[in-house]
Structures are given as C-alpha cells and as structure tokens.
Scaffold this active site. Structure first.
Site, PDB file in Angstrom:
ATOM      1  N   GLU A 108     -50.486  37.530 -47.857  1.00 51.05           N
ATOM      2  CA  GLU A 108     -49.357  37.592 -48.786  1.00 51.05           C
ATOM      3  C   GLU A 108     -49.053  36.183 -49.281  1.00 51.05           C
ATOM      4  OE1 GLU A 108     -44.739  39.231 -49.010  1.00 51.05           O
ATOM      5  OE2 GLU A 108     -45.604  38.656 -47.068  1.00 51.05           O
ATOM      6  N   HIS A 163     -39.197  47.407 -44.315  1.00 49.94           N
ATOM      7  CA  HIS A 163     -38.381  46.611 -43.394  1.00 49.94           C
ATOM      8  C   HIS A 163     -36.957  47.149 -43.302  1.00 49.94           C
ATOM      9  CE1 HIS A 163     -41.130  43.130 -42.717  1.00 49.94           C
ATOM     10  NE2 HIS A 163     -41.642  43.518 -43.882  1.00 49.94           N
ATOM     11  N   HIS A 196     -48.712  40.924 -40.804  1.00 48.36           N
ATOM     12  CA  HIS A 196     -48.493  40.383 -42.144  1.00 48.36           C
ATOM     13  C   HIS A 196     -49.557  39.311 -42.401  1.00 48.36           C
ATOM     14  CE1 HIS A 196     -44.543  42.302 -42.166  1.00 48.36           C
ATOM     15  NE2 HIS A 196     -44.386  41.909 -43.425  1.00 48.36           N
TER      16      HIS A 196
END
Length: 373
Positions: free
Chosen positions: A217, A28, A214
């Site tokens: 997680e 990121h 994503h």
C-alpha cells in the site's frame, strides 16, 4: 457521507448491487463509525469534535482523508479511536458496524482492529476483545431480526510500529474460539517491515492461526515479499503495488502481453488473495505510479491476469463509501457485469478465514443470491 439509502444499479441489466450477497475481508472497525455516534460518544467523554452535525462531520473525515498520503490519512483515526476506549463505546460501535454491513448486503464480514489502541480508559486487552465480540453478536442478532443473515469474525491487529506483536498474537490465539478468526499487522508500512514481528508470526504459525498482512500500500515489492516470507501471509492487505512486479512487454489491438516477476508469480500461482480497496487506494496515493483516477487503478490488470482480487472498503467513514459503492465504481470504470461481481465475491469467500466446509457453504449462499438477482 455514503448512506445505505443510495441506490446503485449495474449498468446494462439494472441489477441492484446492494441486494447482492457480499463478502467483506478488509474493513477496519475504527474506520467504520457513524458520524452521529462519534458526536454522541465524544459528547459523553467531553471530547472536542470538529462538528456537531453528522453530515458535516462525515464530510470532514472525507476531506481530511483525501491527502494522497497514508500517514496523513491515518491521522483521522485519532478521533475515532478516542471514542472507542470504554466497553460501552466499543460494543456500540461494533454493533452498529454489523448493522451497517447487513444493510449493505454483506453476509460475511471480517472486522479488523487493534486492541492495543483502546486501553486508555482502563480496559485490558482481553476485555476490549470481549466488548467488541459482544457488539458483533448483538449486531448479527439485529440483522437476523430484520430478516437478514450475517456472520462475522474478528481480525486482531498489531500496530507494526509498536513492539507488542507477540503479545497481540497471543491475545488473538486466546480468543480464536470466541470470535477471532485471524491476525493482521497495520499502520505506517514504510520503515516497519513484517520481519519486525517475526516472533509473533512464528508463534501464530505454530498455532495454525491464519494471517493477513498490510503490504503493498505505502511500500513496494520488498514489503510484499516480507509479508509472505516473514509473515506467512495467506492474504495481502491491499497488495496493490504488486503491480510494480509486472512488466508490459508489448501490446497489439487485442492483447497486452505481460511478464511477472518472482513475487507476483508466487502470489498469483498460490492464489494469495489481494484485499484491494479502490477508493482508499486513491486517497492514500497507493496507485500514484499509475495515475490519480479509478480507471488508472491496476485492479483490472491484476484481475485479467488471474490474480485472486477481492473488493473492499478499508475505511467506510474516511472514504464515504460502502462495499456496494466500491463495486459500482469498479463496474463503471471497467465495464464489469454481474458475472465479474460474482467472481469477486467468490474470490473473497475462498479467501475467508473460515473452515473449508464453511467457505463452501458461503460460496453456495453467494451463488444462490446472484442467481436470484
């Protein structure tokens, strides 16, 4: 705070891990700032920063990030994004980001970031993307002038809790020939499924722009399933909780026998890459079901079962890490050798959002670099 002066060598043959050619897929932009840069940009903006000492500020980020909660971990980004609101700030951060990748031996890096979070000083979405691309290109030039070689691509990210998915997807497509290689959704995972952005994913599919999501997680198998079904994800951002879809049937002195659920079977059989980030997964509590030390991470189980695992940093600032350090930590925890590290890099090269010919060339570059190690 991790620095590029730290030396990491592979146990056994003493290989300098930093010198090995590497691929970074999950990194990121707002998680890779230099502490000194935050201080200087913050000072220019009149922004209060926890410390005016770079080392102390780096320690502050690491401490704040070791909460065991993704929600708390994400709060540290309020500061980094605050100094990334101007064209000058974005370009500087992106340039230094690539310089740091090059110094760590990265030869191909995909940099993900959310333009919608960088508009408070008046930039448009397109201007923000252009500013970052300018910095990435400057950084690549800097690496070349030092005798290195690096290629980068932007992953344009939409925040999953916001309602701008289609708008950000259209932004990514507009810039696909000017540095953008793919799309992502990020942010608080639980409660914000990929289906919320189905319209954006449909649009991206119609334009053939690759997607990573994503998932797995801070949420489990249903989130991963949504990334695949609704998001058409070619890679899973983290995906570590895919291990919840594995069942250990029995063990003997030499073998562990594992059965795979439908989602895990699909991910493995289709070679959907897992963008695993070991240190970050510990910090955010993503692996708490298995333990709280790196040796408890299901990385090795997934690797041994044939999943396309890749090694990533997620956020170098918050985890005080580098790709070199992550590889060293895994090697220490699981006894990996040079051949294993090569496999991880070839997995990442195969999963890169590049044309096939470019991926094959990247793989050759990596193999040549490992042969010279």
């Amino acid at each position: 705070m991790e620095t590029n002066s730290t030396e990491y060598r592979l146990e056994g043959d003493g290989t300098d891990i930093r010198a090995l050619p590497k691929v970074s897929l999950h990194d990121h932009l707002d998680g890779g700032l230099r502490p000194q840069t935050i201080i200087e940009l913050g000072d220019a903006l009149g922004l209060a920063v926890p410390s005016s000492d770079a080392e102390a500020l780096g320690d502050w980020f690491e401490t704040q990030s070791n909460s065991g909660s993704l929600v708390e971990y994400l709060k540290t980004f309020d500061l980094t994004t605050a100094v990334m609101q101007t064209r000058e700030g974005l370009t500087r951060v992106a340039r230094e980001f690539v310089q740091d990748l090059g110094a760590d031996g990265v030869v191909y890096g995909e940099i993900r970031w959310a333009p919608e979070q960088h508009l408070t000083a008046g930039l448009s979405l397109d201007e923000a993307v252009e500013a970052v691309q300018e910095g990435l290109e400057q950084g690549a030039d800097d690496v070349r002038h030092l005798g290195g070689r690096i290629r980068t691509g932007q992953l344009i990210t939409a925040m999953r809790h916001a309602d701008r998915g289609l708008e950000i997807a259209e932004l990514a497509v507009r810039h696909r020939d000017r540095g953008v290689v793919g799309f992502d959704i990020a942010g608080a995972e639980a409660g914000f499924p990929a289906s919320k952005h189905r319209t954006a994913f449909d649009f991206l599919a119609s334009k053939f722009l690759p997607v990573t999501v994503h998932a797995g997680e801070a949420d489990g198998i249903e989130s991963i399933k949504g990334a695949i079904v609704d998001g058409r994800a070619l890679r899973l951002g983290h995906g570590v909780r895919l291990a919840e879809d594995l069942a250990i049937e029995r063990q003997d002195d030499e073998n562990t026998y594992v059965s795979l659920g439908q989602v895990a079977q699909w991910v493995r059989d289709r070679e959907i890459a897992l963008e695993l980030s070991p240190s970050s997964n510990l910090q955010t509590g993503a692996i708490e079901a298995w333990g709280d030390e790196l040796v408890d991470h299901p990385f090795d189980l997934l690797y041994q079962l044939g999943f396309r695992v890749t090694v990533n940093v997620d956020n170098r600032l918050q985890s005080a890490t580098s790709l070199t350090r992550e590889l060293a930590l895994l090697s220490d925890a699981f006894g990996y050798d040079l051949e294993d590290l090569l496999t991880f890099q070839l997995n990442a090269a195969s999963a890169a959002f590049l044309p096939l010919d470019d991926r094959e060339e990247l793989a050759e570059q990596i193999e040549d670099g490992f042969d010279r190690a």
